[in-house]
Write a protein that holds these residues in place. Sequence first.
Motif, mmCIF file in Angstrom:
data_model
loop_
_atom_site.group_PDB
_atom_site.id
_atom_site.type_symbol
_atom_site.label_atom_id
_atom_site.label_comp_id
_atom_site.label_asym_id
_atom_site.label_seq_id
_atom_site.Cartn_x
_atom_site.Cartn_y
_atom_site.Cartn_z
ATOM 1 N N PRO A 66 0.798 -1.234 0.000
ATOM 2 C CA PRO A 66 0.000 0.000 0.000
ATOM 3 C C PRO A 66 0.828 1.279 0.000
ATOM 4 N N ALA A 67 2.009 1.240 0.615
ATOM 5 C CA ALA A 67 2.840 2.445 0.665
ATOM 6 C C ALA A 67 3.378 2.822 -0.711
ATOM 7 N N GLU A 68 3.389 1.868 -1.645
ATOM 8 C CA GLU A 68 3.779 2.201 -3.016
ATOM 9 C C GLU A 68 2.599 2.821 -3.758
ATOM 10 N N LEU A 69 1.404 2.396 -3.391
ATOM 11 C CA LEU A 69 0.193 2.946 -4.006
ATOM 12 C C LEU A 69 -0.054 4.372 -3.519
ATOM 13 N N LEU A 70 0.156 4.585 -2.219
ATOM 14 C CA LEU A 70 -0.019 5.909 -1.622
ATOM 15 C C LEU A 70 1.187 6.184 -0.735
ATOM 16 N N PRO A 71 2.216 6.845 -1.260
ATOM 17 C CA PRO A 71 3.432 7.105 -0.488
ATOM 18 C C PRO A 71 3.116 7.767 0.855
ATOM 19 N N GLY A 72 3.802 7.292 1.883
ATOM 20 C CA GLY A 72 3.602 7.830 3.221
ATOM 21 C C GLY A 72 2.610 7.040 4.051
ATOM 22 N N THR A 73 1.968 6.038 3.439
ATOM 23 C CA THR A 73 0.973 5.247 4.166
ATOM 24 C C THR A 73 1.607 4.489 5.328
ATOM 25 N N LEU A 74 0.992 4.608 6.505
ATOM 26 C CA LEU A 74 1.455 3.896 7.695
ATOM 27 C C LEU A 74 0.426 2.896 8.213
ATOM 28 N N ARG A 75 -0.839 3.181 8.013
ATOM 29 C CA ARG A 75 -1.889 2.342 8.557
ATOM 30 C C ARG A 75 -3.047 2.213 7.571
ATOM 31 N N ALA A 76 -3.836 1.180 7.783
ATOM 32 C CA ALA A 76 -5.103 1.011 7.074
ATOM 33 C C ALA A 76 -6.218 0.985 8.110
ATOM 34 N N ILE A 77 -7.166 1.899 7.962
ATOM 35 C CA ILE A 77 -8.380 1.852 8.777
ATOM 36 C C ILE A 77 -9.350 0.971 8.001
ATOM 37 N N SER A 78 -9.591 -0.230 8.502
ATOM 38 C CA SER A 78 -10.395 -1.220 7.781
ATOM 39 C C SER A 78 -11.790 -1.290 8.385
ATOM 40 N N VAL A 79 -12.792 -1.406 7.530
ATOM 41 C CA VAL A 79 -14.184 -1.404 7.995
ATOM 42 C C VAL A 79 -14.945 -2.561 7.377
ATOM 43 N N ARG A 80 -16.014 -2.938 8.043
ATOM 44 C CA ARG A 80 -16.957 -3.877 7.435
ATOM 45 C C ARG A 80 -18.369 -3.343 7.629
ATOM 46 N N MET A 81 -19.231 -3.654 6.653
ATOM 47 C CA MET A 81 -20.614 -3.179 6.675
ATOM 48 C C MET A 81 -21.547 -4.333 6.305
ATOM 49 N N ASP A 82 -22.460 -4.668 7.205
ATOM 50 C CA ASP A 82 -23.401 -5.766 6.975
ATOM 51 C C ASP A 82 -24.336 -5.434 5.809
ATOM 52 N N TYR A 83 -24.673 -6.462 4.999
ATOM 53 C CA TYR A 83 -25.552 -6.193 3.869
ATOM 54 C C TYR A 83 -26.775 -7.102 3.782
#
Length: 361
Positions: A66-83
Amino acid sequence: MPSPPPDLIELAAAIKAWGVQLGFAEVGIADVDLGQAEAGLQAWLAQGHHGEMDYMASHGSKRARPAELLPGTLRAISVRMDYLPKNAAADWRAREAARLADPAAAVVSLYARGRDYHKVLRSRLQQLAARIEHAIGPFGYRVFTDSAPVMELPLAQKAGLGWRGKHTLLLNRQAGSMFFIGEILVDLALPVDAAVSAHCGQCSSCIDVCPTGAILGPGRLDARRCISYLTIELKGQIPLELRPLMGNHIYGCDDCQTACPWNKYAQRAVLADFDERNGLGSATLVDLFGWDEDAFHRRLEGSPIRRIGHERWLRNIAVALGNAATGARGNAALVAALQARADHPSALVREHVAWALARHG
């Protein structure tokens, strides 16, 4: 790794609370080291199990870095949503099984019966990012939901949202697998959450139930055989040997999920966006095959189904109509519906219709 300062700990807690307010069932935070997942991805691609999904391979290392996709990336805030639709019956899995057993029924994957999840999640993730920005000022971020070269499931695993089931989908002890995932890549050194252990045990229900044998073993999926791939991603002719195995699935497939014991805990959606539209949970093959192109686009406005286009929609339904011959051979209404499309301008549609008519003898 040094402990994050108190202000980041408080921010992480606030982000999780804001996420729930925005309709997410759960929010977790992960680092972005996907070294282990990258090796698995490369092996899967090398075996050609991605089929025509060239986008899976076209972005090189960025998908797992991910840091290559968005330089400077340190974390991913991950979410889930029931459907799971709010009005789904308590015995929804049994009802889905009953529709699969009805040769005249058109089976559309549950996630696709409402509004396009890409739009819903992206909007809510953007709102969450805006709340963070309002609280701390400008920061580096980018929102994703099945829309860019990001390995979303491994990030969700690392963030503690669940474990990867034997069918390769994310499973959660409190919610099964009937949820979408998305993430915000950020340049903030937020505290990370702990991953959870797997809880599939010796169960092989998802592997055993797969109509086409696409699940080769625990965590091993040959997408080229998966009904979701065949009805959504595949652009040309559906392989002859797989058509009879597809039953009455016309868009996607939930068989591995409905068979999974953990989905007795599946949670209903909190957003009206995932309410069923156009009667897609009770439609017949004949009714949907009768939609012309204008009706297809008008009725499926805002639906994820529109992206396959009318031609592939008819292709998929033609296969299901052909398979209906096993329980209703020579049925006049089914045959008449097919004959009405026998001279369709599309060679793809004509070929699948001819195959289906031959099945009715």
